[in-house]
Scaffold this motif. Sequence first.
Motif, PDB file in Angstrom:
ATOM      1  N   ASP A   1      10.971 -19.886  42.023  1.00 60.91           N
ATOM      2  CA  ASP A   1      11.058 -18.475  42.396  1.00 60.91           C
ATOM      3  C   ASP A   1      10.777 -17.503  41.265  1.00 60.91           C
ATOM      4  N   GLY A   2      10.707 -18.002  40.032  1.00 61.64           N
ATOM      5  CA  GLY A   2      10.365 -17.150  38.911  1.00 61.64           C
ATOM      6  C   GLY A   2      11.244 -15.920  38.805  1.00 61.64           C
TER       7      GLY A   2
ATOM      8  N   VAL B   1      12.409 -13.667  48.467  1.00 57.31           N
ATOM      9  CA  VAL B   1      12.481 -14.558  47.309  1.00 57.31           C
ATOM     10  C   VAL B   1      11.748 -15.861  47.603  1.00 57.31           C
ATOM     11  N   HIS B   2      11.939 -16.398  48.816  1.00 56.07           N
ATOM     12  CA  HIS B   2      11.339 -17.699  49.127  1.00 56.07           C
ATOM     13  C   HIS B   2       9.888 -17.587  49.577  1.00 56.07           C
ATOM     14  N   ILE B   3       9.472 -16.432  50.023  1.00 59.27           N
ATOM     15  CA  ILE B   3       8.030 -16.221  50.202  1.00 59.27           C
ATOM     16  C   ILE B   3       7.355 -16.268  48.837  1.00 59.27           C
ATOM     17  N   ASN B   4       7.985 -15.615  47.857  1.00 62.09           N
ATOM     18  CA  ASN B   4       7.504 -15.737  46.479  1.00 62.09           C
ATOM     19  C   ASN B   4       7.458 -17.196  46.058  1.00 62.09           C
ATOM     20  N   GLY B   5       8.541 -17.918  46.338  1.00 62.02           N
ATOM     21  CA  GLY B   5       8.620 -19.321  45.969  1.00 62.02           C
ATOM     22  C   GLY B   5       7.550 -20.159  46.638  1.00 62.02           C
ATOM     23  N   ALA B   6       7.276 -19.882  47.915  1.00 61.13           N
ATOM     24  CA  ALA B   6       6.250 -20.629  48.641  1.00 61.13           C
ATOM     25  C   ALA B   6       4.869 -20.397  48.036  1.00 61.13           C
ATOM     26  N   LEU B   7       4.593 -19.153  47.676  1.00 59.30           N
ATOM     27  CA  LEU B   7       3.305 -18.839  47.036  1.00 59.30           C
ATOM     28  C   LEU B   7       3.210 -19.499  45.664  1.00 59.30           C
ATOM     29  N   ASN B   8       4.333 -19.575  44.965  1.00 46.91           N
ATOM     30  CA  ASN B   8       4.348 -20.190  43.633  1.00 46.91           C
ATOM     31  C   ASN B   8       4.202 -21.702  43.669  1.00 46.91           C
ATOM     32  N   THR B   9       4.531 -22.311  44.813  1.00 51.10           N
ATOM     33  CA  THR B   9       4.511 -23.779  44.889  1.00 51.10           C
ATOM     34  C   THR B   9       3.351 -24.323  45.725  1.00 51.10           C
ATOM     35  N   GLY B  10       2.337 -23.495  45.963  1.00 47.90           N
ATOM     36  CA  GLY B  10       1.108 -24.029  46.540  1.00 47.90           C
ATOM     37  C   GLY B  10       0.723 -23.571  47.922  1.00 47.90           C
TER      38      GLY B  10
END
Length: 293
Positions: free
Chosen positions: A45-46, A106-115
């Motif tokens: 999540d950076g 936060v987890h949309i960010n996380g999803a974009l960060n993880t591929g």
Amino acid sequence: MKHIIFLTILFIVTKGYGQIEKQTTMDTIKTERFKKGWDKLKEIDGEAGEKVIESLKDISPELGTFIIEYAFGDIYIREGLDLKSKEIAVVSALTAMGNAQPQLKVHINGALNTGSTINELKEVILQMSVYSGFPSCINAMNSLKEVLNEREMQGIKDTIGDFSNTLIADRLKTGELELSKLDSTQVEKLKLAYNEFSPELVQFVLEYGYADIFSRDNLDNKYRQIATISALTALGTAESQLKFHINAGFNIGLTETEIKEIMLLMTIYSGFPSAINGMNVLKEVINNRNSDK
């Protein structure tokens, strides 16, 4: 008398040292667990995740600690399900629940960060219209839009991904075909259950749920079932549908380990009761499949 006083002091000091030593060991264990969780949080999540933890410091630092230690130090570090799949599961669950927009961002960010690509996340959100309705999808799509605008302002260029190229000539037949890919007997079961009482329901399930949504070809079938299983587990109100989609998940290649990890992941987002219920449904499905062999 002096000897008694000396021995008393020695006992108190020795006991106190033992307590300090014990506490120091506990703090060391806690620090190691915290560090693992913190590193995983930053990986997923950076900055967005760090802001959430920072916002809790003045009201409940303990909550921030538990989030880092349990959610990211205990659950996210497990290797039974890859990070991209985990974040798709969380985005779908939070969309379906509809009451945690800041956490969803936060987890949309996380999803974009993880591929995940932008279009894959759009598909996950669109699919939730089948399971939690259009209002929850509208809210989630707006959250996705906000996150993308924020990331663009930070200079982040996210991958758009593939667009759906599905052409539908006959929505009803297409829906029957898509549902049959998940379970060859389910179309007949659906018709048998509802054709006399509400044929419209059968029609709309097939035409909208499976033709309009599931036939779209820009989200892998594996991710579609992960999204559905996590959402139905989080909602906790559709046991028979969850049972069907766990079966469907097995039919399209999900493993027992992967589905178990989805249930464990839901302990964070919808709580232990929903995860326990989901795990019991999974257990029942596995037992039934084994008895049918």
